[in-house]
Design a protein around this motif. Structure first.
Motif, PDB file in Angstrom:
ATOM      1  N   PRO A 194       0.806  -1.229   0.000  1.00  0.00           N
ATOM      2  CA  PRO A 194       0.000   0.000   0.000  1.00  0.00           C
ATOM      3  C   PRO A 194       0.836   1.274   0.000  1.00  0.00           C
ATOM      4  CG  PRO A 194       0.131  -0.899   2.214  1.00  0.00           C
ATOM      5  CD  PRO A 194       0.799  -1.904   1.315  1.00  0.00           C
ATOM      6  N   ASP A 195       0.270   2.318  -0.604  1.00  0.00           N
ATOM      7  CA  ASP A 195       0.832   3.660  -0.493  1.00  0.00           C
ATOM      8  C   ASP A 195       0.245   4.382   0.709  1.00  0.00           C
ATOM      9  OD1 ASP A 195       2.458   3.849  -3.046  1.00  0.00           O
ATOM     10  OD2 ASP A 195       0.501   3.298  -3.861  1.00  0.00           O
ATOM     11  N   ALA A 196      -0.876   3.897   1.220  1.00  0.00           N
ATOM     12  CA  ALA A 196      -1.494   4.417   2.438  1.00  0.00           C
ATOM     13  C   ALA A 196      -2.363   3.315   3.022  1.00  0.00           C
ATOM     14  CB  ALA A 196      -2.332   5.659   2.151  1.00  0.00           C
ATOM     15  N   ILE A 197      -2.524   3.349   4.349  1.00  0.00           N
ATOM     16  CA  ILE A 197      -3.371   2.382   5.048  1.00  0.00           C
ATOM     17  C   ILE A 197      -4.459   3.144   5.782  1.00  0.00           C
ATOM     18  CG2 ILE A 197      -3.464   0.610   6.853  1.00  0.00           C
ATOM     19  CD1 ILE A 197      -0.488   0.018   6.217  1.00  0.00           C
ATOM     20  N   PHE A 198      -5.708   2.736   5.572  1.00  0.00           N
ATOM     21  CA  PHE A 198      -6.849   3.340   6.259  1.00  0.00           C
ATOM     22  C   PHE A 198      -7.416   2.337   7.262  1.00  0.00           C
ATOM     23  CE2 PHE A 198      -8.250   6.197   2.427  1.00  0.00           C
ATOM     24  CZ  PHE A 198      -7.071   6.918   2.545  1.00  0.00           C
ATOM     25  N   ILE A 199      -7.499   2.723   8.532  1.00  0.00           N
ATOM     26  CA  ILE A 199      -8.196   1.928   9.547  1.00  0.00           C
ATOM     27  C   ILE A 199      -9.530   2.603   9.795  1.00  0.00           C
ATOM     28  CG2 ILE A 199      -8.153   0.983  11.885  1.00  0.00           C
ATOM     29  CD1 ILE A 199      -5.120   1.140  11.827  1.00  0.00           C
ATOM     30  N   THR A 200     -10.612   1.927   9.429  1.00  0.00           N
ATOM     31  CA  THR A 200     -11.920   2.576   9.437  1.00  0.00           C
ATOM     32  C   THR A 200     -12.799   2.146  10.618  1.00  0.00           C
ATOM     33  OG1 THR A 200     -12.636   0.936   7.786  1.00  0.00           O
ATOM     34  CG2 THR A 200     -11.997   3.100   6.979  1.00  0.00           C
ATOM     35  N   GLY A 201     -12.214   2.148  11.809  1.00  0.00           N
ATOM     36  CA  GLY A 201     -12.988   1.976  13.024  1.00  0.00           C
ATOM     37  C   GLY A 201     -13.070   0.565  13.571  1.00  0.00           C
ATOM     38  N   ASP A 202     -13.417   0.490  14.860  1.00  0.00           N
ATOM     39  CA  ASP A 202     -13.538  -0.759  15.606  1.00  0.00           C
ATOM     40  C   ASP A 202     -12.262  -1.601  15.552  1.00  0.00           C
ATOM     41  OD1 ASP A 202     -16.050   0.117  16.216  1.00  0.00           O
ATOM     42  OD2 ASP A 202     -17.131  -1.442  15.151  1.00  0.00           O
ATOM     43  N   LEU A 203     -11.150  -0.907  15.698  1.00  0.00           N
ATOM     44  CA  LEU A 203      -9.879  -1.608  15.888  1.00  0.00           C
ATOM     45  C   LEU A 203      -9.938  -2.420  17.174  1.00  0.00           C
ATOM     46  CD1 LEU A 203      -6.811  -1.996  15.190  1.00  0.00           C
ATOM     47  CD2 LEU A 203      -6.391   0.064  16.548  1.00  0.00           C
ATOM     48  N   ILE A 204     -10.560  -1.852  18.178  1.00  0.00           N
ATOM     49  CA  ILE A 204     -10.728  -2.545  19.453  1.00  0.00           C
ATOM     50  C   ILE A 204     -12.203  -2.905  19.637  1.00  0.00           C
ATOM     51  CG2 ILE A 204      -8.685  -1.587  20.572  1.00  0.00           C
ATOM     52  CD1 ILE A 204     -12.089  -0.200  21.372  1.00  0.00           C
ATOM     53  N   ASP A 205     -12.474  -3.712  20.636  1.00  0.00           N
ATOM     54  CA  ASP A 205     -13.851  -4.117  20.944  1.00  0.00           C
ATOM     55  C   ASP A 205     -14.181  -3.667  22.358  1.00  0.00           C
ATOM     56  OD1 ASP A 205     -16.003  -6.346  19.751  1.00  0.00           O
ATOM     57  OD2 ASP A 205     -16.058  -6.096  21.921  1.00  0.00           O
ATOM     58  N   SER A 206     -15.272  -2.955  22.500  1.00  0.00           N
ATOM     59  CA  SER A 206     -15.620  -2.416  23.813  1.00  0.00           C
ATOM     60  C   SER A 206     -16.020  -3.500  24.802  1.00  0.00           C
ATOM     61  CB  SER A 206     -16.764  -1.398  23.674  1.00  0.00           C
ATOM     62  OG  SER A 206     -17.911  -1.995  23.105  1.00  0.00           O
ATOM     63  N   ASN A 207     -16.376  -4.684  24.311  1.00  0.00           N
ATOM     64  CA  ASN A 207     -16.796  -5.770  25.198  1.00  0.00           C
ATOM     65  C   ASN A 207     -15.624  -6.573  25.740  1.00  0.00           C
ATOM     66  OD1 ASN A 207     -19.636  -5.313  24.747  1.00  0.00           O
ATOM     67  ND2 ASN A 207     -19.323  -6.164  22.700  1.00  0.00           N
TER      68      ASN A 207
ATOM     69  N   ASN B 234     -12.230  21.939  -2.576  1.00  0.00           N
ATOM     70  CA  ASN B 234     -12.683  21.318  -3.820  1.00  0.00           C
ATOM     71  C   ASN B 234     -11.755  20.224  -4.327  1.00  0.00           C
ATOM     72  OD1 ASN B 234     -14.680  21.214  -5.917  1.00  0.00           O
ATOM     73  ND2 ASN B 234     -13.191  22.188  -7.288  1.00  0.00           N
ATOM     74  N   ASN B 235     -10.714  19.889  -3.563  1.00  0.00           N
ATOM     75  CA  ASN B 235      -9.809  18.825  -3.993  1.00  0.00           C
ATOM     76  C   ASN B 235     -10.506  17.464  -3.927  1.00  0.00           C
ATOM     77  OD1 ASN B 235      -7.386  20.217  -4.633  1.00  0.00           O
ATOM     78  ND2 ASN B 235      -6.939  20.459  -2.446  1.00  0.00           N
ATOM     79  N   PHE B 236      -9.991  16.519  -4.692  1.00  0.00           N
ATOM     80  CA  PHE B 236     -10.461  15.136  -4.639  1.00  0.00           C
ATOM     81  C   PHE B 236     -10.354  14.650  -3.204  1.00  0.00           C
ATOM     82  CE2 PHE B 236     -10.069  10.544  -5.088  1.00  0.00           C
ATOM     83  CZ  PHE B 236     -10.993  10.246  -6.078  1.00  0.00           C
ATOM     84  N   THR B 237     -11.432  14.037  -2.689  1.00  0.00           N
ATOM     85  CA  THR B 237     -11.499  13.694  -1.269  1.00  0.00           C
ATOM     86  C   THR B 237     -11.723  12.211  -1.041  1.00  0.00           C
ATOM     87  OG1 THR B 237     -12.401  15.875  -0.733  1.00  0.00           O
ATOM     88  CG2 THR B 237     -12.703  14.142   0.896  1.00  0.00           C
ATOM     89  N   LEU B 238     -10.902  11.641  -0.169  1.00  0.00           N
ATOM     90  CA  LEU B 238     -11.055  10.287   0.346  1.00  0.00           C
ATOM     91  C   LEU B 238     -11.508  10.419   1.793  1.00  0.00           C
ATOM     92  CD1 LEU B 238      -7.621   8.918  -0.935  1.00  0.00           C
ATOM     93  CD2 LEU B 238      -9.833   8.608  -2.051  1.00  0.00           C
ATOM     94  N   LEU B 239     -12.688   9.891   2.097  1.00  0.00           N
ATOM     95  CA  LEU B 239     -13.266  10.039   3.440  1.00  0.00           C
ATOM     96  C   LEU B 239     -13.311   8.711   4.166  1.00  0.00           C
ATOM     97  CD1 LEU B 239     -14.854  11.742   5.591  1.00  0.00           C
ATOM     98  CD2 LEU B 239     -16.941  11.016   4.400  1.00  0.00           C
ATOM     99  N   LEU B 240     -12.752   8.679   5.374  1.00  0.00           N
ATOM    100  CA  LEU B 240     -12.883   7.527   6.256  1.00  0.00           C
ATOM    101  C   LEU B 240     -14.095   7.766   7.148  1.00  0.00           C
ATOM    102  CD1 LEU B 240      -9.758   7.796   5.487  1.00  0.00           C
ATOM    103  CD2 LEU B 240      -9.316   6.434   7.535  1.00  0.00           C
TER     104      LEU B 240
END
Length: 274
Positions: free
Chosen positions: A73-86, A180-186
């Motif tokens: 990868p050129d970039a890595i996105f972690i999009t939530g719930d890396l951990i578990d609240s339980n 107005n730039n191209f946007t990548l949203l996590l």
């Protein structure tokens, strides 16, 4: 004796199937094309890691780390719930994070489980200390050869105890200060696709649906949080107006402990100048 042997073989096959369905990591590859993508980013690759939920894949996460490394990868996105609240286990999560930041630049947004722990500041501190870009309703620039793409991230709506719905997401995107730039949203939740499209986000990376947890051949996922039974959005790439959303099945489990016909996955997205 024969019945016992048949039973043992059957039990072994069931165990092997269940183990494989929850431990064999699949790399799913997509190409996202856009006329708005700056030419310098043509061919750049993003690996998405989502919904780990403190699951372990091999000793010290070696199976998962190897899959990410192989994707280059050129970039890595972690999009939530890396951990578990339980079953909160920050130390095991950091084993993975420490390896990922050695592979590429890592961007992170919260899922509902990070918010539910009420330990957000502690998590932010340890992640940023390791070089992770912790996005809180904000955007940063990714620059190459004089051209720029925005990488934005918003908190999970659970952050707001009164507006845990599209109202929070809409405000979070507005507060991110996008240009107005191209946007990548996590953004953790795929079911808010209408808001992302309303805000003209180019590409969204989401998780949360766990692939529907149980996948039924010819039908799809059985249940997803935020969508209920037989959800429409469980995996793949979705499009609404000018917005494309990449939805990962994720890696771990929360609540119901098993995936069935639903391999854990990382997602590899190659950007393409259309």
């Amino acid at each position: 004796m024969r019945k016992l042997i048949v039973f043992i073989v059957f039990a072994a096959l069931v165990w092997f199937f269940a183990w494989g369905s929850n431990n064999w990591i699949q790399t799913t590859e997509y190409t996202i094309s856009s006329e708005r993508l700056p030419a310098a980013f043509d061919g750049k690759k993003i690996v998405q890691v989502s919904d780990v939920h403190n699951a372990m894949f091999g000793k010290d996460q070696q199976s998962l780390i190897q899959k990410v490394e192989e994707a280059q990868p050129d970039a890595i996105f972690i999009t939530g719930d890396l951990i578990d609240s339980n079953r909160y286990d920050l130390d095991s999560a950091l084993i993975l994070v420490d390896a990922l930041v050695d592979i590429s630049k890592v961007y992170f947004v919260t899922g509902n489980h990070e918010i539910a722990t009420n330990k957000l500041e502690d998590l932010k501190y340890v992640l940023t200390e390791r070089g992770v870009i912790f996005l809180e309703n904000e955007a940063v620039d990714w620059e190459l050869e004089g051209e720029t793409v925005q990488i934005a991230g918003i908190h999970d709506p659970l952050m707001d105890e009164y507006y845990r719905d599209e109202k929070y997401t809409r405000g979070a995107i507005e507060n991110a200060g996008l240009d107005n730039n191209f946007t990548l949203l996590l953004a953790h939740r795929p079911e808010q696709m209408a808001v992302y499209a309303e805000k003209n986000i180019d590409v969204v990376f989401s998780g949360h649906a766990h692939g529907g947890q149980v996948r039924i051949p010819g039908i799809g996922g059985l249940f997803a949080p935020g969508q209920g039974w037989f959800p429409r959005m469980t995996e793949g790439v979705f499009k609404k107006d000018s917005t494309q959303l990449v939805l990962s099945r994720g890696l771990g489990n929360s609540g119901f402990p098993l995936r069935i016909l639903n391999l854990p996955e990382i997602v590899s997205v190659t950007l393409e100048k259309q």
